[in-house]
Write a protein that holds these residues in place. Structure first.
Motif, PDB file in Angstrom:
ATOM      1  N   ALA A  52     -94.411 -47.414  17.758  1.00  0.00           N
ATOM      2  CA  ALA A  52     -93.262 -46.856  18.476  1.00  0.00           C
ATOM      3  C   ALA A  52     -93.681 -46.457  19.882  1.00  0.00           C
ATOM      4  O   ALA A  52     -94.739 -45.868  20.075  1.00  0.00           O
ATOM      5  CB  ALA A  52     -92.704 -45.653  17.727  1.00  0.00           C
ATOM      6  N   ARG A  53     -92.854 -46.791  20.865  1.00  0.00           N
ATOM      7  CA  ARG A  53     -93.182 -46.484  22.259  1.00  0.00           C
ATOM      8  C   ARG A  53     -92.140 -45.609  22.934  1.00  0.00           C
ATOM      9  O   ARG A  53     -92.467 -44.841  23.822  1.00  0.00           O
ATOM     10  CB  ARG A  53     -93.336 -47.788  23.063  1.00  0.00           C
ATOM     11  N   ALA A  54     -90.910 -45.747  22.571  1.00  0.00           N
ATOM     12  CA  ALA A  54     -89.869 -44.930  23.207  1.00  0.00           C
ATOM     13  C   ALA A  54     -88.795 -44.617  22.179  1.00  0.00           C
ATOM     14  O   ALA A  54     -88.318 -45.509  21.482  1.00  0.00           O
ATOM     15  CB  ALA A  54     -89.263 -45.671  24.403  1.00  0.00           C
ATOM     16  N   VAL A  55     -88.475 -43.347  22.064  1.00  0.00           N
ATOM     17  CA  VAL A  55     -87.448 -42.912  21.111  1.00  0.00           C
ATOM     18  C   VAL A  55     -86.407 -42.102  21.877  1.00  0.00           C
ATOM     19  O   VAL A  55     -86.711 -41.048  22.430  1.00  0.00           O
ATOM     20  CB  VAL A  55     -88.061 -42.059  19.984  1.00  0.00           C
ATOM     21  N   PRO A  56     -85.194 -42.625  21.954  1.00  0.00           N
ATOM     22  CA  PRO A  56     -84.154 -41.926  22.731  1.00  0.00           C
ATOM     23  C   PRO A  56     -83.607 -40.721  21.963  1.00  0.00           C
ATOM     24  O   PRO A  56     -83.809 -40.580  20.757  1.00  0.00           O
ATOM     25  CB  PRO A  56     -83.082 -42.992  22.911  1.00  0.00           C
ATOM     26  N   PHE A  90     -91.102 -39.343  17.596  1.00  0.00           N
ATOM     27  CA  PHE A  90     -89.775 -39.344  16.987  1.00  0.00           C
ATOM     28  C   PHE A  90     -89.119 -37.959  16.949  1.00  0.00           C
ATOM     29  O   PHE A  90     -87.944 -37.849  16.632  1.00  0.00           O
ATOM     30  CB  PHE A  90     -89.850 -39.885  15.552  1.00  0.00           C
ATOM     31  N   ARG A 120     -80.640 -37.718  15.344  1.00  0.00           N
ATOM     32  CA  ARG A 120     -80.227 -38.137  14.017  1.00  0.00           C
ATOM     33  C   ARG A 120     -81.304 -37.782  12.985  1.00  0.00           C
ATOM     34  O   ARG A 120     -80.993 -37.381  11.864  1.00  0.00           O
ATOM     35  CB  ARG A 120     -79.985 -39.643  14.015  1.00  0.00           C
ATOM     36  N   TRP A 129     -80.663 -39.948  20.932  1.00  0.00           N
ATOM     37  CA  TRP A 129     -79.721 -40.130  19.809  1.00  0.00           C
ATOM     38  C   TRP A 129     -80.464 -40.290  18.493  1.00  0.00           C
ATOM     39  O   TRP A 129     -80.015 -39.820  17.457  1.00  0.00           O
ATOM     40  CB  TRP A 129     -78.744 -41.281  20.052  1.00  0.00           C
ATOM     41  N   LEU A 130     -81.631 -40.944  18.542  1.00  0.00           N
ATOM     42  CA  LEU A 130     -82.365 -41.136  17.294  1.00  0.00           C
ATOM     43  C   LEU A 130     -83.089 -39.852  16.871  1.00  0.00           C
ATOM     44  O   LEU A 130     -83.079 -39.477  15.698  1.00  0.00           O
ATOM     45  CB  LEU A 130     -83.357 -42.298  17.423  1.00  0.00           C
TER      46      LEU A 130
END
Lengths: 267, 267
Positions: A164-168, A234, A174, A170-171
């Motif tokens: 994983a490199r980028a988690v916006p 995350f 959630r 909205w995630l």
């Protein structure tokens, strides 16, 4: 002595989960913590003495036990005048499944991860089936993230090994919604406060220890099992998971787990 | 000589794209191959002499040129009695964008890949915008695969570095549908047959060379640009992409590209 008694009462009030006092769920936490071994039994009297300080009436405990028996979690026998309750094989298996995650003081985030992607439309079902049987995190309707190596049979799913490199936002939102973030910080604060205000000379009875342990484990269970052990990227910046875990175990360490025999002997 | 003439006619018939003889598209292929340089012009007479052997009438060429002028691809001037046609800056830019992929004899599959995942619902638009401006392959409605490093700004997308491990039939089928697989094998076979039957003593004119090159490039363009340079795991077992490419360049190598001056001087 006044000081000691009032600390116990205050700690019980503070450690009680503001969001969930469902009695059957508290009983599940209690057995998972104190009597998960095959053959371990808790007497009806001990159960009442452990749970009553939480403000729960004996009648509510009886109703919850009835439900747990009906659902196949708990069995009850009589031993002389006392009823003795214990987890069924099903109940023990359910409990054992989550125990490693609840009691892991320092979980290592897995290093390898994979993504499974289902075809839009019919493929969703393949993914749903897999997510029921293994621990996956949904990234979208047709994308699931899992730890470790790929499943042996990916069926109709596209499979990638991933980092994983980028988690916006909205995630993150959630995965760790507001109520979970609050549950986490409030448990952290409650456990910290209980630890810091605990009188140095307090010698808890096995039943008092059991009451406090049950409250802590019950509330922690509902935090730790809701979010998977994902890499840090995350989680939202205000996620207090690590601090909460540290406070939970610092407090639990002052409350060595009593044996079923110890709690039963006091009734 | 009969043999030589009949080979040229047979090769033209064989190399003509059975699926696409749209004249404006053939003219785009022709300019991309023969006159992509700034200042390169092809006379109307040369254009007709190159394209007519494909069974296309001068009237159809005029209509196509009119359309290409209207769409901003081509401009035309007069030089004495002759009309001279050339790519506009827009046409040259469009052509230059795909040239590296069309003429790459031995493309290296990129080693690093990334996936971008949009939020279900509104996020699709972020992904659509990105896919318009960069080269991405849709894996699902909200998942796109791209080569190389992550874009600098992932906006609202989840981003993973990835290695593909398993690709199911539905995705291979979507990336290389039956018509594309057939276009690929039939071009491979046509180019191979033309190469193998070519008389050793044949000396083509610049116009004949231009006709054959245009046919080959036009048909290859429609194969090579439709499938991205994905790792082999994404392609069906019967995908003949590599063989097709080899045959295309083996045949093109026998037909050195004439200059615009050479083709124009014959009219």
């Amino acid at each position: 002595m006044t000081n000691v008694f009032s600390w116990f009462d205050a700690a019980v009030a503070e450690l009680a989960d503001p969001q969930n006092q469902r009695v059957w769920s508290i009983i599940v936490s209690l057995f998972g913590d104190l009597a998960q071994e095959r053959g371990a039994k808790i007497s009806g009297g001990a159960l009442t003495r452990i749970i009553e300080p939480m403000g729960i009436k004996p009648e509510a405990i009886r109703v919850a036990l009835h439900r747990l028996r009906k659902d196949g979690w708990i069995e009850s026998t009589r031993s002389g005048r006392a009823s003795m309750h214990f987890l069924t094989e099903f109940g023990r298996a359910q409990s054992a499944q989550v125990t490693p995650r609840i009691y892991d003081r320092d979980p290592e985030t897995p290093e390898t991860w994979h993504l499974l992607i289902a075809e839009d439309g019919p493929g969703i079902h393949t993914l749903d089936d897999l997510m029921l049987t293994r621990h996956y995190t949904a990234i979208g309707r047709n994308v699931a993230l899992g730890a470790g190596p790929l499943p042996r049979n990916c069926d109709d799913l596209v499979a990638f090994e991933v980092t994983a490199r980028a988690v916006p936002d909205w995630l993150r939102e959630r995965l760790c919604p507001q109520d979970l973030r609050e549950a986490c910080t409030s448990l952290r604060d409650a456990a910290r406060h209980a630890f810091e205000t605990r009188p140095g000379d307090w010698q808890p009875s096995p039943l008092e220890t059991a009451t406090l342990r049950t409250l802590i484990v019950h509330r922690w269970r509902r935090v730790v099992l809701r979010h998977p052990d994902l890499p840090p990227v995350f989680f939202p910046p205000d996620w207090a998971g690590q601090e909460c875990r540290a406070e939970v175990f610092r407090l639990l360490d002052t409350l060595p787990r009593p044996s079923p025999a110890q709690v039963n002997s006091f009734t």
